[in-house]
Design an enzyme around this catalytic site. Structure first.
Site, PDB file in Angstrom:
ATOM      1  N   ARG A  46      17.717 -10.533  -3.024  1.00 17.41           N
ATOM      2  CA  ARG A  46      16.742  -9.545  -2.683  1.00 17.41           C
ATOM      3  C   ARG A  46      16.980  -8.294  -3.964  1.00 17.41           C
ATOM      4  NH1 ARG A  46      17.554 -10.737   2.602  1.00 17.41           N
ATOM      5  NH2 ARG A  46      19.142  -9.474   3.014  1.00 17.41           N
ATOM      6  N   LYS A 137       6.932   6.024   3.837  1.00 18.72           N
ATOM      7  CA  LYS A 137       5.677   5.321   4.102  1.00 18.72           C
ATOM      8  C   LYS A 137       5.849   5.067   5.698  1.00 18.72           C
ATOM      9  CE  LYS A 137       4.554   0.796   4.102  1.00 18.72           C
ATOM     10  NZ  LYS A 137       4.337  -0.427   3.670  1.00 18.72           N
ATOM     11  N   LYS A 220      -3.100   6.104   2.274  1.00 20.77           N
ATOM     12  CA  LYS A 220      -2.988   4.661   1.844  1.00 20.77           C
ATOM     13  C   LYS A 220      -4.000   3.919   2.887  1.00 20.77           C
ATOM     14  CE  LYS A 220       0.008   0.990   1.110  1.00 20.77           C
ATOM     15  NZ  LYS A 220       1.305   0.475   0.479  1.00 20.77           N
TER      16      LYS A 220
HETATM   17  P1  13P Z   1       0.051  -5.044   0.395  1.00 24.76           P
HETATM   18  O1  13P Z   1      -0.786  -4.347  -0.906  1.00 24.76           O
HETATM   19  O2  13P Z   1       0.523  -6.237   0.266  1.00 24.76           O
HETATM   20  O3  13P Z   1      -0.958  -5.049   1.471  1.00 24.76           O
HETATM   21  O4  13P Z   1       1.193  -3.905   0.743  1.00 24.76           O
HETATM   22  C1  13P Z   1       0.973  -2.640   0.559  1.00 24.76           C
HETATM   23  C2  13P Z   1       1.699  -2.014   1.775  1.00 24.76           C
HETATM   24  O5  13P Z   1       2.711  -1.298   1.615  1.00 24.76           O
HETATM   25  C3  13P Z   1       1.556  -2.445   3.190  1.00 24.76           C
HETATM   26  O6  13P Z   1       2.352  -1.600   4.093  1.00 24.76           O
END
Ligand code: 13P
Length: 340
Positions: A46, A137, A220
């Site tokens: 990873r 996030k 987002k």
């Molecule tokens: P994806 O663009 O693969 O949906 O992932 C973005 C993300 O951070 C999901 O929480």
């Protein structure tokens, strides 16, 4: 709370030509991705994989404004001993951190999920800030189905997102507020529009109620798109128009920027949709990407766990980052994408 700093960081995250690399797959998710390319998911693998991404100079310096990390990664060091966070900073990009702790079934609506991790979050945020994280996030997932989502699910997740956002700002960390309406399922684009509007309206009501500083967040969201199993798929233009319409109805213009998730769209669909929105324009926010899969599928395949493939994987990553950077400016073309 330092509002100037929060606004400055949020604005930097969505600067035109750049977007966010979501490299915050949990151990379970990255294992799935590695399984698909036949790589065993060890701590070193990873680390090697993510180090390869963060050392992709062209992508990182030109098109990646920030990187979302998973807890393991924010403490890891590159092979030569340099903390991975320092690699990101050296490229002029911002380190960020996923702080939610996954999901649990909702009591009373067990087919739906609530995102958890608020307990002790304030203490964790302080440690992440010290380690270099300037944004965070938290992802809420909303499923569309027969009788779903319920108000219980929408309301609970919106409340948790706002609580998280308020705690982040108190720690001078910009919250990425991610309410994801899933594109699994057979619903059409109209149903996605209806649910996305409901969810976003509820989220912004909660952000307001909990006194979140809107100039210091990044939203987002999902794009407004038909479910993967729907027989009727909307055109690029329809997705772009419906998404802009919903955001205009629900997102205050004080928010500096929108950074979309890719959510299972193909690499080029995710890029084409972002580009189409920026070509249409006429909205008050910056619009860019915060992609996980749509940025990493190509480099993962090219890498396949082999040191010798690192240059090819970095090239694949830089290409997707550049294409999405162009899309954030409304300057992408399919021909450029194919040219590689
Ligand atoms: P994806 O663009 O693969 O949906 O992932 C973005 C993300 O951070 C999901 O929480």
């Amino acid at each position: 709370m330092n509002q100037d700093q929060l606004h400055r960081i949020a604005t930097a995250m969505v600067q035109p030509g750049r977007g966010i690399l979501a490299a915050d797959e949990s151990s379970g998710t990255i294992k799935k991705r590695f399984d698909a390319i036949g790589v065993e998911s060890t701590e070193d693998a990873r680390r090697d994989y993510r180090e390869m991404l963060f050392r992709s100079d062209e992508a990182m310096k030109k098109n990646v404004s920030g990187v979302i990390l998973y807890d393991e990664t924010i403490w890891q060091k590159a092979k030569d001993g340099t903390p991975l966070v320092k690699l990101i900073e050296a490229a002029g990009s911002l380190p960020g951190i996923k702080v939610d702790e996954g999901t649990q079934p909702i009591v009373g609506s067990p087919n739906e999920l609530i995102t958890v991790g608020l307990d002790k979050l304030a203490g964790r945020l302080a440690k992440y800030y010290e380690q270099g994280a300037r944004f965070a996030k938290w992802r809420a997932v909303i499923d569309i189905g027969v009788g779903l989502p319920t108000w219980t699910c929408v309301k609970l997740n919106a409340h948790a997102l706002a609580r998280y956002a308020a705690l982040c700002q108190q720690a001078n960390i910009v919250p990425i507020v991610e309410p994801e309406v899933l594109m699994d399922g057979a619903h059409d684009i109209a149903r996605c529009e209806e649910v996305s509007q409901w969810v976003l309206q509820t989220v912004f009501q909660e952000l307001y109620d909990q006194r979140v500083f809107l100039e210091g967040i990044v939203l987002k969201p999902n794009m407004v798109i038909a479910g993967k199993k729907s027989p009727v798929q909307a055109s690029v233009e329809d997705v772009a128009r419906a998404t802009i319409r919903v955001l205009k109805r629900t997102v205050p213009s004080a928010v500096p920027g929108i950074a979309y998730l890719s959510g299972g769209q193909s690499d080029t669909d995710a890029t084409a949709h972002l580009d189409a929105m920026n070509r249409i324009g006429g909205f008050p926010w910056k619009m860019t990407f915060s992609y996980g899969r749509a940025l990493q599928a190509a480099p993962q395949k090219a890498w396949s766990g082999k040191e010798a493939n690192v240059p090819a994987a970095q090239k694949a990553f830089s290409h997707r980052a550049r294409m999405n950077g162009l899309a954030s400016l409304g300057q992408w073309t399919a021909a450029l994408d194919k040219a590689g």
